[in-house]
Design a protein around this motif. Structure first.
Motif, PDB file in Angstrom:
ATOM      1  N   HIS A 137       9.144   7.273  -8.339  1.00  0.00           N
ATOM      2  CA  HIS A 137       9.638   5.979  -8.787  1.00  0.00           C
ATOM      3  C   HIS A 137       9.933   5.189  -7.522  1.00  0.00           C
ATOM      4  O   HIS A 137      10.726   5.620  -6.687  1.00  0.00           O
ATOM      5  CB  HIS A 137      10.908   6.126  -9.627  1.00  0.00           C
ATOM      6  N   VAL A 138       9.298   4.044  -7.368  1.00  0.00           N
ATOM      7  CA  VAL A 138       9.379   3.281  -6.125  1.00  0.00           C
ATOM      8  C   VAL A 138      10.257   2.048  -6.299  1.00  0.00           C
ATOM      9  O   VAL A 138      10.044   1.251  -7.212  1.00  0.00           O
ATOM     10  CB  VAL A 138       7.973   2.853  -5.660  1.00  0.00           C
TER      11      VAL A 138
ATOM     12  N   ALA B 258       0.831  -1.215   0.000  1.00  0.00           N
ATOM     13  CA  ALA B 258       0.000   0.000   0.000  1.00  0.00           C
ATOM     14  C   ALA B 258       0.861   1.259   0.000  1.00  0.00           C
ATOM     15  O   ALA B 258       0.545   2.238  -0.685  1.00  0.00           O
ATOM     16  CB  ALA B 258      -0.922  -0.006   1.219  1.00  0.00           C
ATOM     17  N   VAL B 259       1.956   1.235   0.757  1.00  0.00           N
ATOM     18  CA  VAL B 259       2.861   2.384   0.789  1.00  0.00           C
ATOM     19  C   VAL B 259       3.491   2.597  -0.586  1.00  0.00           C
ATOM     20  O   VAL B 259       3.600   3.728  -1.071  1.00  0.00           O
ATOM     21  CB  VAL B 259       3.937   2.185   1.871  1.00  0.00           C
ATOM     22  N   CYS B 260       3.887   1.515  -1.220  1.00  0.00           N
ATOM     23  CA  CYS B 260       4.453   1.627  -2.576  1.00  0.00           C
ATOM     24  C   CYS B 260       3.444   2.265  -3.528  1.00  0.00           C
ATOM     25  O   CYS B 260       3.794   3.170  -4.306  1.00  0.00           O
ATOM     26  CB  CYS B 260       4.845   0.246  -3.095  1.00  0.00           C
ATOM     27  N   ARG B 261       2.201   1.806  -3.478  1.00  0.00           N
ATOM     28  CA  ARG B 261       1.183   2.357  -4.370  1.00  0.00           C
ATOM     29  C   ARG B 261       0.942   3.832  -4.091  1.00  0.00           C
ATOM     30  O   ARG B 261       0.773   4.635  -5.029  1.00  0.00           O
ATOM     31  CB  ARG B 261      -0.132   1.575  -4.217  1.00  0.00           C
TER      32      ARG B 261
ATOM     33  N   ALA C 105       1.315  -4.145 -10.460  1.00  0.00           N
ATOM     34  CA  ALA C 105       0.081  -3.395 -10.201  1.00  0.00           C
ATOM     35  C   ALA C 105       0.322  -1.895 -10.345  1.00  0.00           C
ATOM     36  O   ALA C 105      -0.518  -1.167 -10.890  1.00  0.00           O
ATOM     37  CB  ALA C 105      -0.438  -3.715  -8.803  1.00  0.00           C
ATOM     38  N   ILE C 106       1.462  -1.426  -9.860  1.00  0.00           N
ATOM     39  CA  ILE C 106       1.788   0.000  -9.968  1.00  0.00           C
ATOM     40  C   ILE C 106       1.957   0.395 -11.432  1.00  0.00           C
ATOM     41  O   ILE C 106       1.435   1.424 -11.876  1.00  0.00           O
ATOM     42  CB  ILE C 106       3.068   0.317  -9.162  1.00  0.00           C
ATOM     43  N   ARG C 107       2.660  -0.405 -12.167  1.00  0.00           N
ATOM     44  CA  ARG C 107       2.875  -0.100 -13.586  1.00  0.00           C
ATOM     45  C   ARG C 107       1.569  -0.153 -14.369  1.00  0.00           C
ATOM     46  O   ARG C 107       1.350   0.669 -15.271  1.00  0.00           O
ATOM     47  CB  ARG C 107       3.889  -1.081 -14.173  1.00  0.00           C
TER      48      ARG C 107
END
Length: 246
Positions: A31-32, A20-23, A48-50
């Protein structure tokens, strides 16, 4: 100028705090670097982010390995491929298990400490080495109820989490005046993520609506900490559902 970079250490399942933090950071244009020890899990988070139009990279990392952590920060602080050096670091690694103190082995105790506390030291030290000279940045450590109190069957977990809390306090006092914001988040309650739902579905059902911490709500607080004006920094904040006793 490229995208700013965030490092999130301790990324597991997609519906967990790390994911969730990454999203959340990616939604803000970061950029994570999603760092974790299971390639398949961090790969799902990155995919999922991409798919949502964000930028992310999976980095398999053993947070208890000095070499791995140094390599991660070498990557994070080297600009390139449309991104800038990191200014946001989250340490979210940890594990938990109920173990009777009388049967707790030395190896188990050390394992919990290495992941939950020693790993935080390695990540915190590298963040301080790289960011403090620049006079900027945020480092956030994920805490738990065990950071504040030890419950029966959780001596190993509480010892590691309490140590991590003291690490964050010492870092904040040492590096805050140099421009590095160090914060500790006490997550005081059950987290409504994939792990709890799969392991303890009855508990999830009993707690009901808003009886558990939502992972995206937790991630929102992490982002708010990073955006705090330096004239009013929080060193520690505790989060719990409104139904939680404390």
């Amino acid at each position: 100028m490229g995208l700013p970079t965030a490092v999130v250490v301790g990324v597991g399942v997609e519906q967990g705090v790390g994911g969730a933090v990454c999203r959340r950071f990616a939604a803000e244009g970061y950029h994570v670097l999603a760092a974790g020890h299971t390639a398949a899990k961090i790969g799902q988070v990155v995919d999922a982010i991409r798919a949502a139009g964000g930028s992310a990279q999976a980095v398999v990392t053993d947070t208890t390995s000095e070499t791995d952590v140094e390599r991660l920060f070498d990557l994070a602080m080297t600009p390139g491929a449309g991104r800038e050096p990191a200014d946001l670091v989250v340490f979210n690694a940890g594990n938990n298990q109920v173990i009777d103190f009388r049967t707790l082995t030395a190896a188990q105790f050390e394992s919990f400490w290495r992941v939950g506390c020693f790993g935080g030291f390695l990540v915190g030290r590298e963040a301080a080495r790289r960011l403090a000279p620049l006079g900027r940045g945020t480092v956030i450590f994920t805490g738990a109820s065990g950071s504040l109190r030890g419950k029966p069957g959780f001596a190993h977990f509480a010892a590691a989490k309490a140590g991590l809390r003291m690490l964050s306090q010492s870092m904040a006092r040492e590096f805050g005046p140099l421009g590095l914001h160090v914060a500790h988040v006490v997550i005081d309650g059950g987290i409504n993520g994939e792990r709890l739902r799969s392991v303890m579905p009855k508990m999830v059902a009993q707690r009901g609506e808003d009886g558990l911490l939502d992972v995206d709500a937790i991630a929102e607080t992490y982002w708010q900490l990073h955006r705090q004006p330096r004239s009013a920094w929080a060193q520690e904040i505790d989060l719990r559902p409104y139904k939680e006793s404390f």
